[in-house]
Enzyme design. Structure first.
Site, short mmCIF file in Angstrom:
data_model
loop_
_atom_site.label_atom_id
_atom_site.label_comp_id
_atom_site.label_asym_id
_atom_site.label_seq_id
_atom_site.Cartn_x
_atom_site.Cartn_y
_atom_site.Cartn_z
CG HIS A 92 35.31 33.62 45.26
ND1 HIS A 92 35.84 33.87 44.01
CD2 HIS A 92 34.25 32.79 45.06
CE1 HIS A 92 35.14 33.21 43.10
NE2 HIS A 92 34.18 32.56 43.70
N GLY A 141 35.75 40.86 52.37
CA GLY A 141 36.27 42.16 52.80
C GLY A 141 36.78 42.98 51.64
CG ASP A 166 47.47 39.34 43.09
OD1 ASP A 166 46.74 38.44 43.56
OD2 ASP A 166 48.72 39.27 43.14
CB SER A 167 46.67 43.64 47.26
OG SER A 167 45.61 42.91 47.86
CG PHE A 170 40.28 42.36 54.34
CD1 PHE A 170 41.17 41.92 53.40
CD2 PHE A 170 39.62 43.57 54.12
CE1 PHE A 170 41.42 42.64 52.24
CE2 PHE A 170 39.85 44.30 52.95
CZ PHE A 170 40.76 43.83 52.02
N GLY A 171 42.68 40.46 56.38
CA GLY A 171 44.05 40.09 56.05
C GLY A 171 45.06 40.54 57.10
CG ASP A 207 43.71 45.57 56.72
OD1 ASP A 207 44.63 45.50 55.88
OD2 ASP A 207 42.54 45.89 56.42
CE LYS A 253 42.60 48.79 54.25
NZ LYS A 253 42.14 47.40 54.33
#
Length: 211
Positions: free
Chosen positions: A24, A27, A84-85, A170-171, A173, A193
């Site tokens: 969900h 990004g 999953d990261s 996103f996150g 980054d 990237k």
């Protein structure tokens, strides 16, 4: 059950067609969709199908990726790809790691600026000489409705910068500078990237195996 738990049977090939990106995170979906586009995959996100987000109860990236992929495949009747990261910081004993998204949780949703500040605050308690080395891990799990799962793990080494830099991505980054670069993930063009990221590393393995 993962094929790795079944004695490493032959990898199943993925045919062109519809596939669910079990996320969900807009990004992340955009990044994975871009990576899948050249392979004849018609990708639709879990959010677009109104699939629920499962509780990530795993204690490893592999466990959470498989959990998300298997639920999406089961509910949709389509192959599903889950990611999953997380960011692992050496001086923090690998935290936030598998709990990367948890560090961003607030009563009103995820706040990644807050998460980045938490990482920086935790580092500040380690003293001025604390290592700022870090790496991103990405596990991609590909599941079919019959329960067959494949997974692939990628990694990107780098260091943390402060304050956050850049508006792309996103996150975490904006605070991650990959080795060999002076710009953060969030300052790189998406194509740059894609060429070097932890997700790209995992994706190259997936492509080699299943396409």
């Amino acid at each position: 059950m993962s094929v790795r738990d079944e004695g490493r049977q032959a990898i199943r090939k993925l045919k062109p067609g519809r596939l669910v990106i079990a996320s969900h995170n807009a990004g992340k979906v955009r990044e994975i969709r871009d990576l899948l586009a050249p392979y004849g995959i018609d990708a639709v996100s879990a959010a677009e199908l109104d699939l629920p987000e499962p509780e990530e109860t795993g204690t490893t990236f592999v466990a959470n990726a498989e959990l998300k992929a298997m639920q999406a495949a089961d509910l949709s009747g389509l192959p599903a790809l889950a990611d999953d990261s997380g960011l692992c910081v050496d001086a923090l004993n690998g935290d936030p790691g598998v709990y990367t998204a948890n560090w961003a949780e607030t009563p009103n949703g995820r706040d990644w600026n807050l998460a980045m500040q938490k990482v920086e605050d935790a580092l500040s308690t380690k003293g001025p000489d604390a290592s700022r080395d870090a790496h991103f891990v990405c596990v991609l799990a590909l599941a079919w409705p019959d329960g067959h799962v494949e997974w692939f793990e990628g990694r990107a080494e780098g260091r943390l910068t402060w304050p956050p830099r850049g508006t792309v991505g996103f996150g975490y980054d904006p605070v991650f500078v990959p080795h060999g670069h002076e710009r953060s993930y969030a300052e790189l063009d998406p194509a740059e990237k894609h060429a070097i990221s932890h997700r790209a590393d995992a994706f190259r393995q997936l492509v080699s195996a299943v396409f």
